[in-house]
Design an enzyme around this catalytic site. Sequence first.
Site, PDB file in Angstrom:
ATOM      1  N   ASP A  39      -1.280  10.348   4.568  1.00  0.00           N
ATOM      2  CA  ASP A  39      -2.637  10.480   5.103  1.00  0.00           C
ATOM      3  C   ASP A  39      -2.825  11.889   5.651  1.00  0.00           C
ATOM      4  O   ASP A  39      -1.871  12.540   6.079  1.00  0.00           O
ATOM      5  CB  ASP A  39      -2.845   9.438   6.209  1.00  0.00           C
ATOM      6  CG  ASP A  39      -4.297   9.335   6.640  1.00  0.00           C
ATOM      7  OD1 ASP A  39      -5.192   9.632   5.826  1.00  0.00           O
ATOM      8  OD2 ASP A  39      -4.541   8.963   7.808  1.00  0.00           O
ATOM      9  N   HIS A  57      -4.958  17.043  -1.713  1.00  0.00           N
ATOM     10  CA  HIS A  57      -4.319  15.965  -2.463  1.00  0.00           C
ATOM     11  C   HIS A  57      -3.166  16.497  -3.323  1.00  0.00           C
ATOM     12  O   HIS A  57      -2.127  15.841  -3.452  1.00  0.00           O
ATOM     13  CB  HIS A  57      -5.349  15.258  -3.351  1.00  0.00           C
ATOM     14  CG  HIS A  57      -6.388  14.503  -2.579  1.00  0.00           C
ATOM     15  ND1 HIS A  57      -6.062  13.649  -1.546  1.00  0.00           N
ATOM     16  CD2 HIS A  57      -7.754  14.466  -2.697  1.00  0.00           C
ATOM     17  CE1 HIS A  57      -7.181  13.119  -1.052  1.00  0.00           C
ATOM     18  NE2 HIS A  57      -8.205  13.597  -1.729  1.00  0.00           N
ATOM     19  N   LEU A 149      16.640   5.564  -7.797  1.00  0.00           N
ATOM     20  CA  LEU A 149      15.615   5.231  -6.808  1.00  0.00           C
ATOM     21  C   LEU A 149      14.438   4.510  -7.461  1.00  0.00           C
ATOM     22  O   LEU A 149      13.896   4.969  -8.461  1.00  0.00           O
ATOM     23  CB  LEU A 149      15.119   6.516  -6.134  1.00  0.00           C
ATOM     24  CG  LEU A 149      14.008   6.372  -5.091  1.00  0.00           C
ATOM     25  CD1 LEU A 149      14.491   5.598  -3.875  1.00  0.00           C
ATOM     26  CD2 LEU A 149      13.498   7.763  -4.676  1.00  0.00           C
TER      27      LEU A 149
END
Length: 261
Positions: A39, A57, A149
């Site tokens: 955020d 972004h 992962l």
Amino acid sequence: MQNRKIPLGRDFLYSVYQRRLRRSLDPAQLPRHVAMIIDGNRRWAKQLGFDSAAHGHRAGAAKMREFLEWCDDLGISVVTLYLLSADNLTQRPSEELADLVQIIAELAEELSHYRNWRVQQVGSKDRLPEPLVTALDAAEARTAGNKGLHINLAVGYGGRTEITDAMRSIVATHHAHGGTLEDLAETLTPELIGQHLYTGGQPDPELVIRTSGEQRLSDFMLWQSAHSEFYFVEALGPDLREVDFLRALRDFAKRQRRFGG
């Protein structure tokens, strides 16, 4: 020869502190699954004077690549990144949304070629643009056999919608096998619902981190985070440092998890 003192700069001191923090962590006390609410990207871009949120972004996406490396290097098994909520699809300006969709598609493509990571989209594809769906599906297919992962990209994601979809899946499966409503009522358990979530088969996140100082879930992993620990970082998404993450892990290790008690 006269010895000269080397000035200890801010970066050097942070590096020393970072290494000490990392060494202090007990691998047995680390979470298996970390969820991240990234955020503050738009605020970051605005504070730096950029004329478009896309700069924020894109910087946030780059930071998430770093974040995944930090997690992988510490042996964390699963990471979920909250990149695009179902609400974003209707509430963000169309130009910003188009930029964000492209950035997420590029990130999925990049991650699918990196290390031995497995990429999976969690969320609904119903309202996602076709190019983004194609990119997410390709990344998932390309990495399906990888054992490294496990990365969940929460895209088009909403926690309440996820629970609704899980219930619909349970009812449809039960009906297909000729079960009655009475039978369904008897077999419906939290474990069964969990199996039908987007993250079915995965461990729930033990630690949920949110950047930018905001302290809310924003419809993220409502079911899975029932017993999660939460950690809120003041730094905006692109400004997140490894030191911030290591502090979160240190804090997590010190907590006495009560699981609702």
